[in-house]
Every structure is written in structure tokens, then in C-alpha cells.
Design an enzyme around this catalytic site. Structure first.
Site, PDB file in Angstrom:
ATOM      1  N   ASP A   2      -0.563  78.528  19.681  1.00  0.00           N
ATOM      2  CA  ASP A   2       0.010  78.275  18.687  1.00  0.00           C
ATOM      3  C   ASP A   2      -0.082  79.424  17.405  1.00  0.00           C
ATOM      4  O   ASP A   2       0.711  79.847  17.008  1.00  0.00           O
ATOM      5  CB  ASP A   2      -1.527  77.221  18.231  1.00  0.00           C
ATOM      6  CG  ASP A   2      -0.821  76.284  18.326  1.00  0.00           C
ATOM      7  OD1 ASP A   2      -0.228  75.580  18.805  1.00  0.00           O
ATOM      8  OD2 ASP A   2      -2.352  75.284  17.906  1.00  0.00           O
ATOM      9  N   TYR A  13       2.348  73.820  25.403  1.00  0.00           N
ATOM     10  CA  TYR A  13       3.773  74.234  25.102  1.00  0.00           C
ATOM     11  C   TYR A  13       2.994  75.995  25.826  1.00  0.00           C
ATOM     12  O   TYR A  13       4.060  76.191  26.579  1.00  0.00           O
ATOM     13  CB  TYR A  13       3.497  75.144  24.096  1.00  0.00           C
ATOM     14  CG  TYR A  13       3.537  74.215  22.152  1.00  0.00           C
ATOM     15  CD1 TYR A  13       4.764  73.057  22.781  1.00  0.00           C
ATOM     16  CD2 TYR A  13       2.897  73.968  21.611  1.00  0.00           C
ATOM     17  CE1 TYR A  13       4.093  71.593  22.340  1.00  0.00           C
ATOM     18  CE2 TYR A  13       2.678  73.033  20.693  1.00  0.00           C
ATOM     19  CZ  TYR A  13       3.658  71.948  21.066  1.00  0.00           C
ATOM     20  OH  TYR A  13       3.931  70.700  20.073  1.00  0.00           O
ATOM     21  N   HIS A  67       0.695  70.044  22.361  1.00  0.00           N
ATOM     22  CA  HIS A  67      -0.055  71.207  21.091  1.00  0.00           C
ATOM     23  C   HIS A  67      -0.117  72.732  22.214  1.00  0.00           C
ATOM     24  O   HIS A  67       0.638  72.494  23.452  1.00  0.00           O
ATOM     25  CB  HIS A  67      -1.338  70.505  21.216  1.00  0.00           C
ATOM     26  CG  HIS A  67      -1.889  69.757  19.544  1.00  0.00           C
ATOM     27  ND1 HIS A  67      -1.741  70.227  18.903  1.00  0.00           N
ATOM     28  CD2 HIS A  67      -2.389  68.498  19.440  1.00  0.00           C
ATOM     29  CE1 HIS A  67      -1.861  69.156  17.383  1.00  0.00           C
ATOM     30  NE2 HIS A  67      -2.602  67.750  18.680  1.00  0.00           N
TER      31      HIS A  67
END
Length: 385
Positions: free
Chosen positions: A160, A134, A130
Site C-alpha cells: 500500500d 499484492y 488489498h
């Protein structure tokens, strides 16, 4: 309405950055058709559809993509699209029979947008993750936090959405532009790690120049500076100041009634902490807002939509009783339409398929065969980060 009016995009529903990419395209006028599962995937967080804001501005088609007729329908839509957006683990679309080779054979002009955390290749490509993971791999997470503290998760904004959704949107838009010239599509491999790393470009430059240390909370932009900081007020609310340039710092000190100084150490920080606690936040707003002191109140999500600047710009809109950010950015000649409410899974199946040229008789056959449907569930999964 919007600069992307006339472009057609097929979105394979997922969670996190890929839906945001599709939302951005839909908000700016593209005809996006969202292909949802017949039943929720169980990933992310289930919530009523009206609150699943990343699914707004486009219809939802509920389709059994694991059935041959479902694959055939998806390929039919792909054949009419300018771009495709998917955010599954590498190899998933290939196993469904909808990988880039098949899709580009169906539509040689197609831009095939792929969103993953680690990228389509590499030793971690098949590992789950998630935003926080990252971000951790890029050097960014290690740099965020106060001195002496552990790294601080910056919501799931940086990997994200900043490094993921925005980079995929940019990549797909660039490839669509190129396809108009060349007549040939291509695959866009957008990895959240690489997007987040790209966002760190200036800091890698500063570090290489010896101007940004690895110690958190010790640099100009990471809470190490007294004049780039958040301060508590007398009422327990907060303000932000950021007069990096000397001419703006002069404005700050002048309005505070303090002698100008280039000192940026603990003594100045302590002085400012004591001073800002002597007045309420609104009092500081009255003194600083609109000046060149580089000042802004720290607003909550309940307060932000009501700030005069945001009201004047129409930054936030209310749709179906839900206050949310509006479409961005702004366009002078081709303004975007007002976003529309998110649809429940399958809510737009009939109308969306008809709008994409699927005959009504075939649509009813697909319903009768269970290939497409309108499930009772109104929940849409959103990211779990």
C-alpha cells in the site's frame, strides 16, 4: 511553504495509498484539493475526521461526481491543475466521464496519476484486492516470516504505502518535472504489485547469486541471523541489534563482554537470548545507544514520539490532540509547513473552491442544486488492511 508550493493537484478521495500520496504532496506545500463524495463510500474503516491522518493538510470538497454539473466542476478544477490523483478500479474514472483522454483534452499539461493494486491492464486488473494480496504476488510475502512459520503480514506498509503511495508520488513528481520541459502531460500507471516488486530488487539479486534462499528465517535479513535479530529483555520489552559489518559486530561483542566470533548459528543465538534477558531494556539502552553496535530499543507507538532522537528531530507532531508523524523529508531552503488537521467531508468546500477561482455566486448555486455540500457526517474512510 515547502518545495512544492505553487503546484496544484486534484485528488479524487479514496482509501489507502492514493490519499497518502496526496498527503505527501500537501505536506510538502502543494495546493491539493480533495474531492470527496457527498456521503461516505462505505469502503475502509470509518473514523472521526481528526484521526484520519492521511487526509490532513488539505481541504475537502464534497461533490456529487455522478451529476453532469459535478463532472463539469471537476473538469474545471482539472483544467487548473498540474496533476490529478485517483485510486479507483480501472475504468471507474472513464465511466464518470473523467478519464485520462477527457482530462488531458481539458488540460494537455496534466499529469494523471493512477493508483491500483494490479495495474491498469492484465488479467487481474478488475479483481478486488488489498495490500496482502499484492505483496503475495511479488515474492515478498513468501520471504517474510520466521523459520518453520507461515508468511507474516508486515502491516500494510510494503505494498500500500511503500510500493504504492511512494511510487505514485515519485512517478507524479517526475512527470510534473518532465511536463515543465515538454509542455505535455501524461498518465502515470502505478501498481502496488510493481512497486512492491521494485522494493524487492536487491533480494532478487541476492537470490540469483545464491546468497538468499527461499526458506524463510534462513537468511541474513529475515531473522536467520543471530546478529540481525530482536531479543527479549528481563522486563519483557525488546531490543534490536543489526551489526552486519564485522567492525560493528566487534563493538557489540566488546560491550557485551563476549569474545569476538564470526559464528552466527544457534549457539550464538541461544547465548544472546540468555544474556539479553538478564537486564531490562533501559539498561541495554544505557550500554549501547549512540555506539556503533547497530542497536535500538523496540518502541511502541506510545513510546516512539518521546525518544530523545525523535524529539530532537521533531519527527512527531501533535495536531488537534493527535500525535502523528510530521512531514518528511526535510528541505534546507524550502522547509515544509506544519501539517494541518484533517477536515471532515465537505468542511472546506466553499473556501477551497474560492481559492481555485470558482466565483462565489456559482459556489452558492452549486450548493443550492445539491452538486456540492457539507454533510453532517464527519467520518472519513481509511484503509481496511
Amino acid at each position: 511553504m515547502g518545495p512544492l508550493a505553487g503546484f496544484r493537484i486534484v485528488e479524487f478521495a479514496g482509501i489507502g495509498p492514493a490519499p497518502m500520496t496526496a498527503m505527501l504532496f500537501a505536506d510538502l506545500g502543494a495546493n491539493v484539493i480533495r474531492l470527496d463524495r457527498l456521503a461516505p463510500s462505505g469502503l475502509g474503516i470509518d473514523m472521526p475526521a481528526r484521526f484520519s491522518l492521511l487526509a490532513r493538510s488539505r481541504p475537502s470538497v464534497a461533490i456529487d461526481i455522478k451529476r453532469p454539473d459535478g463532472v463539469a466542476l471537476a473538469l474545471e478544477l482539472i483544467g487548473k491543475a498540474d496533476a490529478l490523483i485517483e485510486g479507483f478500479r480501472p475504468g471507474t474514472m472513464e465511466r464518470l466521464g473523467l478519464g485520462p483522454d477527457v482530462a488531458l483534452k481539458q488540460n494537455p499539461r496534466l499529469v494523471y496519476g493512477r493508483m491500483t493494486g494490479w495495474g491498469q491492464t492484465g488479467p487481474l486488473s478488475q479483481a478486488a484486492g488489498h495490500d496482502l494480496n499484492y505483496l503475495a504476488l511479488t515474492g515478498a510475502l513468501a520471504a517474510i516470516g520466521r523459520k518453520g512459520s507461515k508468511p507474516t503480514p508486515p502491516l500494510n506498509l510494503a505494498a500500500d504505502f511503500g510500493g504504492g503511495a511512494l511510487y505514485l508520488a515519485f512517478g507524479v513528481a517526475c512527470a510534473m518535472l518532465e511536463a515543465q520541459r515538454s509542455g505535455t502531460g501524461q498518465v502515470v500507471d502505478a501498481a502496488m504489485t510493481e512497486g512492491a516488486a521494485s522494493l524487492m530488487t536487491i533480494f532478487y539479486g541476492l537470490h540469483a547469486a545464491g546468497m538468499h534462499t527461499l526458506e524463510r528465517g534462513s537468511n541474513l535479513l529475515d531473522s536467520g541471523s543471530a546478529i540481525y535479530e530482536v531479543y527479549e529483555c528481563a522486563d519483557g520489552r525488546f531490543i534490536s541489534i543489526a551489526p552486519i559489518e564485522l567492525k560493528f559486530r566487534e563493538v557489540l561483542f566488546e560491550r557485551l563482554g563476549l569474545p569476538y566470533t564470526t559464528d552466527d548459528g544457534a549457539e550464538l543465538r541461544d547465548k544472546l537470548e540468555r544474556l539479553f534477558k538478564t537486564r531490562n531494556r533501559d539498561d541495554w539502552c544505557a550500554l549501547f545507544e549512540g555506539s556503533d553496535a547497530c542497536f535500538a530499543p523496540v518502541l511502541t507507538m506510545e513510546e516512539a514520539p518521546h525518544h530523545p532522537q525523535n524529539v530532537a528531530r521533531g519527527t512527531f507532531v501533535e495536531i488537534d490532540g493527535v500525535v502523528q508523524p510530521g512531514a518528511a523529508p526535510r528541505f534546507s531552503r524550502t522547509p515544509s509547513a506544519r501539517p494541518t488537521r484533517p477536515q471532515a467531508i465537505g468542511e472546506g468546500t466553499r473556501s477551497a473552491l474560492a481559492a481555485w477561482g470558482v466565483p462565489g455566486e456559482r459556489i452558492e448555486t452549486l450548493f443550492a442544486g445539491g452538486v456540492v455540500g457539507e454533510p453532517a457526517s464527519s467520518a472519513v474512510a481509511e484503509p481496511a488492511q
